[in-house]
Design a protein around this motif. Structure first.
Motif, mmCIF file in Angstrom:
data_model
loop_
_atom_site.group_PDB
_atom_site.id
_atom_site.type_symbol
_atom_site.label_atom_id
_atom_site.label_comp_id
_atom_site.label_asym_id
_atom_site.label_seq_id
_atom_site.Cartn_x
_atom_site.Cartn_y
_atom_site.Cartn_z
ATOM 1 N N LEU A 138 105.256 66.022 -71.052
ATOM 2 C CA LEU A 138 106.398 65.462 -70.341
ATOM 3 C C LEU A 138 107.283 66.600 -69.840
ATOM 4 C CD1 LEU A 138 107.309 62.539 -72.759
ATOM 5 C CD2 LEU A 138 106.110 62.387 -70.577
ATOM 6 N N PRO A 139 107.966 66.415 -68.720
ATOM 7 C CA PRO A 139 108.841 67.478 -68.218
ATOM 8 C C PRO A 139 110.085 67.621 -69.071
ATOM 9 C CG PRO A 139 109.112 65.504 -66.897
ATOM 10 C CD PRO A 139 107.976 65.230 -67.837
ATOM 11 N N THR A 140 110.608 68.844 -69.135
ATOM 12 C CA THR A 140 111.928 69.000 -69.734
ATOM 13 C C THR A 140 112.954 68.370 -68.799
ATOM 14 O OG1 THR A 140 112.466 71.102 -68.661
ATOM 15 C CG2 THR A 140 111.210 71.216 -70.725
ATOM 16 N N GLU A 141 114.133 68.111 -69.337
ATOM 17 C CA GLU A 141 115.190 67.533 -68.511
ATOM 18 C C GLU A 141 115.556 68.470 -67.366
ATOM 19 O OE1 GLU A 141 119.628 65.515 -69.020
ATOM 20 O OE2 GLU A 141 118.833 66.775 -70.626
ATOM 21 N N ALA A 142 115.587 69.787 -67.637
ATOM 22 C CA ALA A 142 115.937 70.754 -66.601
ATOM 23 C C ALA A 142 114.872 70.801 -65.509
ATOM 24 C CB ALA A 142 116.117 72.135 -67.220
ATOM 25 N N GLU A 143 113.594 70.793 -65.898
ATOM 26 C CA GLU A 143 112.524 70.769 -64.911
ATOM 27 C C GLU A 143 112.623 69.516 -64.054
ATOM 28 O OE1 GLU A 143 108.883 73.085 -67.254
ATOM 29 O OE2 GLU A 143 109.224 70.941 -67.576
ATOM 30 N N TRP A 144 112.916 68.407 -64.711
ATOM 31 C CA TRP A 144 112.968 67.136 -64.006
ATOM 32 C C TRP A 144 114.064 67.150 -62.941
ATOM 33 C CZ3 TRP A 144 114.950 62.606 -62.346
ATOM 34 C CH2 TRP A 144 114.058 61.560 -62.172
ATOM 35 N N GLU A 145 115.262 67.616 -63.309
ATOM 36 C CA GLU A 145 116.347 67.622 -62.326
ATOM 37 C C GLU A 145 116.094 68.641 -61.218
ATOM 38 O OE1 GLU A 145 121.181 68.199 -61.952
ATOM 39 O OE2 GLU A 145 120.335 67.481 -63.847
ATOM 40 N N TYR A 146 115.530 69.784 -61.575
ATOM 41 C CA TYR A 146 115.213 70.798 -60.570
ATOM 42 C C TYR A 146 114.264 70.232 -59.521
ATOM 43 C CZ TYR A 146 113.232 75.128 -58.638
ATOM 44 O OH TYR A 146 112.804 76.126 -57.797
ATOM 45 N N ALA A 147 113.211 69.568 -59.985
ATOM 46 C CA ALA A 147 112.245 68.982 -59.046
ATOM 47 C C ALA A 147 112.860 67.824 -58.285
ATOM 48 C CB ALA A 147 111.012 68.519 -59.818
ATOM 49 N N TRP A 148 113.685 67.048 -58.946
ATOM 50 C CA TRP A 148 114.328 65.878 -58.354
ATOM 51 C C TRP A 148 115.201 66.277 -57.175
ATOM 52 C CZ3 TRP A 148 117.911 62.417 -61.860
ATOM 53 C CH2 TRP A 148 118.177 61.213 -61.219
ATOM 54 N N ARG A 149 115.976 67.328 -57.356
ATOM 55 C CA ARG A 149 116.877 67.762 -56.290
ATOM 56 C C ARG A 149 116.105 68.324 -55.104
ATOM 57 N NH1 ARG A 149 122.192 67.796 -57.403
ATOM 58 N NH2 ARG A 149 122.846 67.425 -59.554
ATOM 59 N N GLY A 150 114.976 68.927 -55.348
ATOM 60 C CA GLY A 150 114.163 69.446 -54.256
ATOM 61 C C GLY A 150 114.901 70.437 -53.379
ATOM 62 N N GLY A 151 115.742 71.262 -54.002
ATOM 63 C CA GLY A 151 116.496 72.252 -53.251
ATOM 64 C C GLY A 151 117.829 71.770 -52.717
ATOM 65 N N THR A 152 118.169 70.505 -52.952
ATOM 66 C CA THR A 152 119.440 69.959 -52.468
ATOM 67 C C THR A 152 120.521 70.094 -53.533
ATOM 68 O OG1 THR A 152 119.085 67.692 -53.292
ATOM 69 C CG2 THR A 152 118.124 68.265 -51.148
ATOM 70 N N GLN A 153 121.769 69.914 -53.135
ATOM 71 C CA GLN A 153 122.889 69.973 -54.071
ATOM 72 C C GLN A 153 123.755 68.718 -54.003
ATOM 73 O OE1 GLN A 153 125.088 73.680 -54.099
ATOM 74 N NE2 GLN A 153 123.324 74.812 -53.348
#
Length: 285
Positions: A138-153
């Motif tokens: 399973l992804p870590t929470e940090a990995e998940w949010e990093y991928a989720w944002r996809g470079g956006t803020q």
């Protein structure tokens, strides 16, 4: 931003390890296929009401068949879909243990097999270092949010939050939520992807992450020198706890709970119509 909660203290996160993340949530059809392989290999067992773990002397419940909304049941010891139209919807009614076990089954089914990530006696990964695991996990929470944002803020990968309600136009094209889902989850990958080609990160179903839930362990802002960056490197959550992190929001919720920063938690034995998962894997050179 609208909907921000007390456990969303802003901070910088650094990730030293590359990783892969599933483009979509795991579907009912995928779970049935890999789950039946696991049953045949003796990695799990079934009763009339549930699928149970059978690795490392663990017998925890992985998925429950008793609830009317569960899209999977069992017949003559074999998993099957209740209805064909459930095939491409995200699997639900599985526990955190069920999601982690699926990752291990997927690793063991590879040719050649990958070392499984989880020790089912205590559910640790890689002897405590998740980034050393070569198998699926399973992804870590940090990995998940990093991928989720996809470079956006912004609050969503598709734009900023306007009202936090069910009438959030910027979320319409990228996520299933209370404004467009019609009271049910939907086939994965039917909304637009985020900038990195990942689907259904906003809404559809919550997704289990690896981490135990906890308040972000960052310095007290009052103790940080002016201009100093509050920074966390490769965070994996607390070492233990009673709750696991879930992310992403779901089809029934308002947009404020489907934000990139939104966090929730659940006991790992919980299963419901609102939680699924996707798999991750560390990119080890």
């Amino acid at each position: 931003e609208i909907g921000r909660d007390q456990d969303e203290v802003r901070h910088h996160v650094g990730l030293n390890n590359g990783f892969y993340l599933g483009k979509t949530e795991i579907t009912n059809q995928e779970f049935v296929e890999i789950g039946n392989w696991a049953l045949a290999m003796g990695h799990a067992t079934v009763t009339e009401s549930a699928m149970l773990d059978a690795m490392d002397n663990s017998t925890v419940e992985l998925i429950n068949f008793d609830f009317p909304d569960t899209p999977i049941d069992v017949q003559d010891g074999t998993l099957r879909l209740k209805k064909p139209e459930y095939a491409a919807r995200p699997v639900i009614e599985l526990t955190w243990y069920g999601a982690a076990s699926y990752c291990d089954w997927l690793s063991l089914k590879e040719e050649p097999p990958l070392p499984r990530a989880y020790d089912h006696s205590d559910w640790t990964v890689g002897g405590g270092d998740i980034y050393t695991a070569t198998g699926y996990r399973l992804p870590t929470e940090a990995e998940w949010e990093y991928a989720w944002r996809g470079g956006t803020q912004t609050a969503f990968s598709s734009g900023d939050i306007v009202n936090g309600s069910c009438d959030e136009q910027v979320l319409n094209d990228t996520g299933w939520f209370c404004g467009n889902a019609g009271g049910a989850s939907h086939d994965v990958g039917t909304k637009a992807a985020n900038p990195w080609g990942l689907f259904d990160l906003h809404g559809n179903v919550w997704e289990w992450c690896h981490d135990y839930y906890g308040i972000y362990e960052i310095p007290d802002p009052d103790e940080v020198e002016p201009g100093e960056i509050i920074y966390m490197l490769d965070p994996t959550g607390p070492d233990d706890g009673e709750l696991r992190v879930i992310r992403g929001g779901r089809w029934l919720l308002a947009s404020s709970l489907c934000r990139s920063a939104g966090r929730m938690m659940g006991i790992p034995s919980y299963r419901g119509i609102n939680i699924g998962f996707r798999v991750a894997q560390t990119d080890i050179p």
